[in-house]
Structure formats: C-alpha cells, structure tokens
Design a protein around this motif. Structure first.
Motif, PDB file in Angstrom:
ATOM      1  N   ARG A   9       0.832  -1.230   0.000  1.00  0.00           N
ATOM      2  CA  ARG A   9       0.000   0.000   0.000  1.00  0.00           C
ATOM      3  C   ARG A   9       0.851   1.258   0.000  1.00  0.00           C
ATOM      4  N   ASP A  10       0.310   2.333  -0.565  1.00  0.00           N
ATOM      5  CA  ASP A  10       1.091   3.575  -0.640  1.00  0.00           C
ATOM      6  C   ASP A  10       1.599   4.030   0.722  1.00  0.00           C
ATOM      7  N   ALA A  11       0.714   3.971   1.726  1.00  0.00           N
ATOM      8  CA  ALA A  11       1.126   4.467   3.051  1.00  0.00           C
ATOM      9  C   ALA A  11       2.275   3.613   3.600  1.00  0.00           C
ATOM     10  N   HIS A  12       2.260   2.329   3.275  1.00  0.00           N
ATOM     11  CA  HIS A  12       3.330   1.443   3.735  1.00  0.00           C
ATOM     12  C   HIS A  12       4.648   1.808   3.047  1.00  0.00           C
ATOM     13  N   ARG A  13       4.535   2.043   1.734  1.00  0.00           N
ATOM     14  CA  ARG A  13       5.746   2.394   0.969  1.00  0.00           C
ATOM     15  C   ARG A  13       6.311   3.730   1.459  1.00  0.00           C
ATOM     16  N   GLU A  14       5.423   4.620   1.826  1.00  0.00           N
ATOM     17  CA  GLU A  14       5.838   5.933   2.323  1.00  0.00           C
ATOM     18  C   GLU A  14       6.683   5.762   3.596  1.00  0.00           C
TER      19      GLU A  14
END
Ligand code: BGC
Length: 750
Positions: free
Chosen positions: A386-391
């Motif tokens: 997920r984007d938030a995880h990658r962030e």
C-alpha cells in the motif's frame, strides 16, 4: 449460542485455557506429534532440505495432521504473488479445519525479516542493519506493524523475526540481518519489533488482523561464529554470553515474543538444539520464557548429521525434545513418526510432549485461528505494498543513510551542477538495494534505484548520465566511465555488495575464488576499486556510495573519494533515499550501528572491547580499537555541539536508577536530527569490563540555534559486572558516563 454437541474447544466463549485443555484431552499421540511438526514447499534449489509441492503439503496436513506449513514466502518458495498466496493459505486451512478429525487450524510461518519481502510487491524496508542505523525504536515498531499487516493479509501468522543476534563478526554473511554490534541497541530494537509485530490493537492481541506472532532468533550467540563461517561453533566465554548475547533476547521476551528459535551453532561444546542447559535452564527457568521454541529449520537433524552428538535421527529427536524444544519447523512426516516411536519406547515422556502441544494450541487460539481461520483473498493485493506502507519505508530508508565522510563540504551537491554522472554496479540495481530475504531478480519497477532516485530529485536542467563501469567483480567499460566522469561536474560511484543469503549468492558475486560475499575478505572486489580510481583520477568531485549488508573495509576507497555515503540494504525506496541525501533534500541522520574496520586483520573491532595491557609502553602498540569509521559515527549537514553532561547525583546508591542529562545545541544553519549516545565505563571493578559500552540513545531533532536536553535513566543492570554464571552485581567505586566528547563521573557507594 453453542450447540449442545459442540466441544468446549470450539466454544469461543470458553477461556483459552479451557479450550486447550479440552482439545488436548481429545488428541491421540499421532495428532499431538503432528502439531509439533512443520513442513515447507519449495523449488528445486531446496532439494537438500527435502522439497515438497503444495499437493504434498495438502496430503501431509490431511493424512498426517501436520500442524505447521510454510507454503510461500521463503527464499526457496515458488509462490510469491500476493494474489495467489492468500488462496494457498485458505486452501490449506480448509483442509486442516474440515478434513482432519479435530479440525485444528495451521500456523503459517514466513521469513518477513525486512517486510513481507518474499512476496512480490510487498513493502521492503531497509534490512535490520539499516534500520539500526536510524537508532529509532519508533520507526522499527511502525515498520513491524506494516510487516505484520501485510503478512496477515496473505494468511501468514508467524514471523521468523526479530533477529536479536549481536553482530560481532562482520565476515559473517548474516550481519545485515542484525541490529548491529551493541547489546543495548539490538535489545531495544528487537523489543520494538516484537511490539510492532504482535500489536496490542484494542486489546484483541494476536487475534487482530494486523498482528502476527514474533519469533526471536537465533538463541543465543549465533552471530560470532568462528572465522565468520555461518553456523560454526561459537567459543564465547560465559560472561560475554551473559553480557552481550543474552540481554537482547531478554528484552524481546520481556516484550512478550511468542516464540524463540535456537541457533544452529554449538556454544561451549553444546549444540543449542539439543541442550537442556540453554533451552530449558537458561531460556525457561532463568529468563522466564513461557512461549514456544521452534527449531531453526534442520536444527534437530543437524544434531546427528553435523554436530555428531546424536547417533541417529531418532536420537536427535529424543535429545531435542528432552532439551525442551517444542517444534521441528520442517521435520515433516519423518520427525512426527519418530516422535511417536520415542514416546512408545519410553525415551520421551508423553507428559513432555503435552507441554509443547499445549503451547502450540495456545498460540493457535491466541491468533484466533479456530474462530477465524481464513483470509479475504482480495486483501493480499489490496494491502500488500500500500502507498502508506511504501511511504513509511521511504522514511525509514532516508533516516538509515549514513554520511561517513564529506571533505570540503562536497555534499549536499550544489544546485549549480548541470552534469552528473552515476556509475558502478549498484547504481541501477534494485536487488543490490534489498539484499537477501527478498524476492530476487526484481524488476526495477518495484522500487527506485540510485540512478532513478537521482533522476527524480534533480531539476530539469541537470543531466544524469549513467555508465555501469563495472559489475560486482569485473570491470566493464572503464574508459567510458572515465570519459563520462571528465565531462561531469560531479560523479556518484555506487559500489558494494549484491544480493546474498547466509553465505550464498549469485555466482557473479561470489566469483571464482568464492571470496565475496563469503568471509575471507571485507575489501571490495578490485574491479570496483579500479572503477572508483579511474573516476577520481579525472579530478571531478567524487562521491562514493556504498550499498551492502555489512561493514566493508574501504580505507583506499575513502582516500580516493571526496565524500562517502553508506546504505545498509536500504530496500525498495533506498535509491530515492540516497538521492535525497546527496542533493540535501534529507539531512542525513543515520549513525553506524556497527564499527567499520580497516581490514579483516583488525578484527575484532567493537566499541565495547576490554582494555589491553601495554607491556612495551603506550606508544609501542597499535590501538586496541582502530576502526576506519567508529561505532556511532555519522555526519550531518548541520553542526551539533555537546555542551554538558551531568548525573543526578555524584554518590549513587547501587539499588537505584541514575539520571544522566546531556545538553545538545544545533549550531549550524539547517534543521537536523542527532542521535545522542550515552556510554558507560566502570573505572574499577573485580572483573575486566569494557573500555566503554553503549547504555542509552535518543534521537533529538533541532532547528538551527535550538538546544535540548536528552535524559537517560541508567538502571542497576546497566552498571553491573556480569559473572560467568549469570549473576550480576553493581560494585562500589568510580564510574564514568560519556557522550559526544563530554564526560562526567559518579561513585557507587558501599
Ligand atoms: C535460518 C533462519 C530462517 C530459516 C527459515 C534458516 O536457515 O537460519 O533464520 O528463519 O532458515 O528460512
């Protein structure tokens, strides 16, 4: 409401204890031994471990009642698509729940050691050594929550992590899996990882859909093998074992780690998997661990086949069980059947097995698997990466980069640079940024290489030229690289190590003499140094970026380069993070969690070494600690001044805690983060104690001109002399605390 005929163990309103007791009473000996055995599915490379297809796993669960399966997400797995793996987990769970007599669900362990990284597209964090360079409990905890969430969304419930090994031997090919060389840093971060993995969301505990069981490994003292050879015997003294290697496990256990994995090695002549002294007396009776012990994969078989302390596999099974081991992680049918024989031959008491089965069942109930064994298969793709995880992985990577050297303030690169060259074997490789325990042969779409990162962060007027120059161990076109360097305003040369696990890696890395990444040398392969030489000779300002999994020995390279930046396998977002540091988007705050030696001949190089006598006088000896870059080192684009250090008292009662305050000011003109490190020296003691030892650390972020006080609380354990039998005592006398070049003294009273 529960039906009349519903057994207690299926009643979600009954307590876990009642459910376990009820179920255990119903189990046959064969069923019990099935619960103490796991099996894994793999590709052909894992042949020596006995490879199984998914169909084999299905029949082992159905017909032999095997209680643990690893169908995906290991280095050897053929299955790593997030769309497929939850379905595999569900299929196996359904067989266990619906096609076995008692319907006991499965545990699904994986090696998610820096993210659920054996699943394609999952979030890949920096490896532990990189996370340790952040010195941030908070980032480690948050990264572990992401890992647990992604694991659980694919049906995996047990992580073979955290690693609480203290790295004391950089030749060892698993150094990057550790949180570094200092027991307190490793212990604090292993504790944070357990907290992150196991969660405590709304009191749901492990049953929460974002929590998994943590396995702290490899107990104890796996990480200082002789010659750096993986799993070699460790002849560590009992006092060093107690002072250095055991305390991180204590902290992880204290945080509630569900499982412990013993080390493959022997310590003091005892292979851990067969040692009652280590697995029961030390781990359970002394450290109070009441969770599960899971073999490191073939650890039980090795008692017979490698260590030679068991006369047969059956003897090995008996030894391990009597020593206190609960589960043979990949023992399969053979192990389960041998365990039945052992009980029937009275070699092992069934009572002993019942203790282990109880622990396994307890964990299955705590994870909520009897009540909710399946995952929503659409979740795999939705949650993984997920984007938030990658962030968060980008934040971790940025904080993990260490600026080792910055001659004449070359970094950050000036805005006025029009032509930049990026070169070197690790400049455009994602595999090299991730290291082992990650799906290999990654397409660069999964993340950002250093080249890609520089393309992203430089403005439209800047050209980023790329020339490979060398592969890991051979030069390619040095003339082209040198010509491109001559034409550039600055050159970024990205060298280091490639992908490897334990001690094996692609042939391109190990080379014909096998010297790299294995243990005989720590220097970079000559081809890489030659590339750096050719670039530096042009006179173009040169930044060396080293990417790898251990402290490599780079004295020549540090002389050749103007600036040196280091990333310990910073993960998918590592290229962007390195680029951010190079251009000054990120002010570097990483600090070395491990000393960087000048050469293999200088080993051991650890900050907390014991003092050495100087028979020929102070000047006639080489220094006992002489690293190229010291433990804790790391530069910033701003200047921190340590103004004062003080203790709450000068005369200290040994039973109390002591407060130590350190005052730091940002004297530069940029905001920055400093890692305040506190060291302790016991000036006079009955046993030899280290010249200094890390006892505390805090990250402080300061605006230009701002000042702060970091406060540490030292407890009796921090000040204790450790005896070989594990007893500790705070001895009266003088102590010194040290931080950032300042020191203060206190005296422990009688
Ligand atoms: C390693 C463990 C790992 C296990 C499963 C072993 O060889 O030592 O750390 O968890 O394999 O992959």
């Amino acid at each position: 409401m529960v039906d009349e005929g519903t057994p207690t163990y299926e009643d979600r309103d009954a307590s876990i204890d009642e459910r376990v007791t009820d179920l255990l009473e119903r189990m046959t000996l064969a069923e019990k031994t099935g619960q103490l055995t796991g099996v894994f599915s793999s590709d052909a490379r894992a042949e020596p471990y006995g490879s199984h297809t998914l169909k084999d796993l299905e029949s082992l669960v159905r017909e032999r009642g095997i209680g643990w399966v690893t169908p995906f997400a290991t280095g050897f797995s053929t299955h790593n698509s997030p769309a497929v793996v939850p379905r595999i987990a569900n299929r196996l769970q359904r067989i266990a729940r619906e096609e076995t007599r008692l319907g006991i669900p499965l545990l699904v362990p994986v090696d998610a050691v820096h993210g659920h990284a054996n699943v394609a597209g999952a979030t890949v964090f920096p490896h532990n050594l990189g996370l340790a360079a952040t010195w941030s409990r908070d980032l480690v905890r948050r990264a572990a929550r992401v890992t647990a969430t992604e694991m659980r969304a694919t049906g995996a419930t047990v992580n073979y992590s955290p690693n609480a090994d203290v790295a004391r031997e950089p030749r060892w090919g698993r150094t990057y899996e550790t949180y570094g060389e200092a027991a307190s840093l490793v212990g604090e971060l292993a504790r944070a990882e357990v907290e992150g993995l196991q969660g405590d969301t709304d009191g749901a505990g492990l049953a929460d859909e974002t929590a998994v069981a943590a396995t702290v490994k490899h107990f104890p003292a796996y990480s200082a093998p002789r010659r750096g050879e993986d799993a070699a015997p460790n002849d560590v003294s009992m006092s060093t074992l107690r002072r250095v290697f055991v305390p991180p496990f204590e902290r992880a256990i204290d945080a509630g780690a569900a499982a412990v994995m013993p080390s493959y090695s022997s310590v003091d002549g005892e292979p851990i998997h067969g040692s009652r002294r280590f697995l029961t007396a030390l781990l359970r009776e002394e450290l109070g661990f009441d969770g599960l012990t899971l073999s490191d994969w073939h650890g039980v078989a090795f008692l017979h086949s490698q260590h030679g302390t068991a006369s047969s596999l059956r003897d090995a099974v008996d030894q391990a069980t009597r020593a206190g081991l609960d589960v043979a992680s990949i023992g399969g049918r053979e192990y389960a059947d041998l365990l039945v024989d052992s009980v029937e031959a009275d070699a092992v008491a069934e009572r002993r097995l019942d203790e282990s089965v109880r622990r396994v069942l307890e964990l299955k109930f705590r994870l909520g698997l009897f009540d909710d064994p399946y995952v929503d298969p659409s979740k795999g793709r939705a949650v993984v990466g997920r984007d938030a995880h990658r962030e968060l992985s980008l934040t971790c990577a940025r904080e993990s980069i260490v600026l080792l050297q910055n001659d004449d303030g070359l970094l950050p690169l000036e805005d006025g640079i029009d032509d930049l060259l990026v070169t070197g074997p690790n400049a455009d490789s994602l595999d090299a940024l991730c290291g082992g325990w990650t799906v290999a042969d990654l397409s660069t779409d999964h993340g950002t290489t250093v080249r890609g990162g520089l393309d992203t962060v430089t403005d439209a007027e800047t050209t980023v030229a790329f020339e490979p120059g060398a592969s890991t161990r051979s030069t390619t076109d040095l003339d082209a690289a040198a010509a491109a360097a001559s034409a550039a305003d600055a050159a970024v040369v990205v060298l280091g190590e490639n992908w490897y696990v334990h001690e094996f890696g692609p042939a391109a890395v190990t080379g014909p003499t096998g010297e790299f990444p294995t243990r005989n040398r720590l220097e970079l392969p000559p081809a890489q140094t030659r590339l750096l030489e050719r670039v530096a000779e042009t006179g173009t300002p040169t930044v060396l970026v080293v990417v790898g999994g251990r402290p490599v020995a780079i004295p020549d390279e540090a002389r050749l380069a103007d600036a040196v930046v280091l990333g310990f396998y910073p993960g998918y977002e590592g290229g962007r993070a390195i680029a951010d540091v190079l251009v000054g988007e990120t002010n570097p705050s990483g600090r070395l969690p491990i000393s960087m030696p000048k050469s293999v001949g200088h080993l051991p190089t650890v900050h907390d070494h014991d003092p050495s006598p100087r028979p020929l006088g102070e000047d006639a000896h080489p220094p006992a600690y002489d690293p190229l870059f010291a433990f804790g080192h790391g530069l910033s684009y701003t200047d921190f001044e340590y103004e004062a250090i003080s203790c709450s008292t000068e005369r200290h009662d040994p039973a109390d805690d002591l407060a130590v305050s350190v005052t730091v000011t940002n004297r530069g003109d940029r905001a920055g983060t400093e890692v305040v490190q506190l060291y302790l020296r016991d000036v006079v003691s009955s046993r030899v104690t280290p010249v200094r030892e890390l006892v505390g650390f805090e990250r402080v972020s300061l605006e230009p001109g701002d000042r702060t006080q970091a406060t540490f609380s030292l407890n009796p354990a921090d000040m204790s002399v450790v005896h070989p039998d594990g007893t500790t005592v705070v001895e009266p006398g003088r102590f010194e605390v040290l931080s950032g070049g300042r020191s203060a003294e206190f005296t422990v009273t009688e």
